[in-house]
Scaffold this motif. Structure first.
Motif, PDB file in Angstrom:
ATOM      1  N   ASN A 106       9.248 -34.197  15.979  1.00  0.00           N
ATOM      2  CA  ASN A 106      10.283 -33.777  16.916  1.00  0.00           C
ATOM      3  C   ASN A 106       9.980 -32.351  17.371  1.00  0.00           C
ATOM      4  O   ASN A 106      10.016 -31.415  16.564  1.00  0.00           O
ATOM      5  CB  ASN A 106      11.647 -33.857  16.217  1.00  0.00           C
ATOM      6  N   ASN A 108      11.640 -30.169  19.211  1.00  0.00           N
ATOM      7  CA  ASN A 108      12.722 -29.202  19.024  1.00  0.00           C
ATOM      8  C   ASN A 108      12.865 -28.781  17.572  1.00  0.00           C
ATOM      9  O   ASN A 108      13.141 -27.624  17.268  1.00  0.00           O
ATOM     10  CB  ASN A 108      14.045 -29.755  19.563  1.00  0.00           C
ATOM     11  N   SER A 109      12.677 -29.714  16.660  1.00  0.00           N
ATOM     12  CA  SER A 109      12.742 -29.397  15.238  1.00  0.00           C
ATOM     13  C   SER A 109      11.595 -28.467  14.840  1.00  0.00           C
ATOM     14  O   SER A 109      11.796 -27.505  14.102  1.00  0.00           O
ATOM     15  CB  SER A 109      12.695 -30.689  14.416  1.00  0.00           C
ATOM     16  N   HIS A 154      18.775 -31.486  14.908  1.00  0.00           N
ATOM     17  CA  HIS A 154      19.088 -31.220  16.318  1.00  0.00           C
ATOM     18  C   HIS A 154      20.276 -30.259  16.402  1.00  0.00           C
ATOM     19  O   HIS A 154      21.016 -30.078  15.431  1.00  0.00           O
ATOM     20  CB  HIS A 154      19.380 -32.537  17.055  1.00  0.00           C
TER      21      HIS A 154
END
Length: 191
Positions: A106, A108-109, A154
């Motif tokens: 991910n 964003n992670s 998130h």
């Protein structure tokens, strides 16, 4: 004055003209090197030339600078830089990276984990990077009876679990942009 250093990634160690034009000092440690900014400033390009200074490209001829003229030693890569490099390396993985159906990393992670790593001070023991099967990035501490783990979720949040002896702490915390949350400052192991 900003300092440029270089590490070995297959480019010529001759990029001093650009550094000189930018007002930076240069250090190199190998015959073939890639320039990297170490304390501010930017390097938008690098030059090719011979390691001994016998061949200069056009930018070096214009500015008249050679790498030899800046005799500083290259600095070592920090634990934080190695951590961020490992996290960035996860970006190359695809779905099923573990052979057991794991989600693709991910982005964003991973970004949140890298921002968190940048906010860590040198007083905090460097964590090990990890990637969860969910694709979320994580950080792990295991040292002298302490186990700690962060998972970057998130919405700029992180789940944490820390165990030291019989003391256990877990929860979810909102991550501010440029600092480590107070609860985590208390839990993170010191170097």
């Amino acid at each position: 004055m900003s300092t440029l250093s270089s590490n070995t990634y297959g480019f010529s160690k001759r990029f001093a003209a650009i550094a000189a034009a930018a007002g930076c000092a240069v250090s190199t440690s190998t015959a073939l090197a890639f320039p990297a900014v170490t304390t501010g400033g930017t390097a938008s390009a690098w030059t090719r030339g011979s390691a001994d200074g016998s061949h200069l490209d056009s930018r070096q001829q214009v500015y008249g600078a050679t790498t030899k003229e800046f005799g500083q030693k290259a600095r070592s890569t920090t634990d934080r830089e190695r951590l961020i490099a490992s996290l960035r390396g996860y970006l190359t993985l695809q779905e099923n990276w573990d052979g057991e159906g794991a989600a693709a990393p991910n982005l964003n992670s991973l970004r949140a984990a890298m921002h968190f790593a940048c906010a860590l001070t040198d007083e905090v023991l460097a964590p090990a990077p990890m990637l969860h099967a969910s694709g979320n990035a994580g950080l792990l501490w295991e040292e002298d009876g302490l186990y700690g783990e962060l998972e970057f979720l998130h919405g700029s949040r992180a789940a944490y679990y820390f165990e030291c002896g019989s003391n256990k702490h877990k929860g979810i915390v909102q991550l501010p942009a440029v600092e480590v949350p107070a609860i985590l400052q208390q839990l993170l192991p010191k170097a």
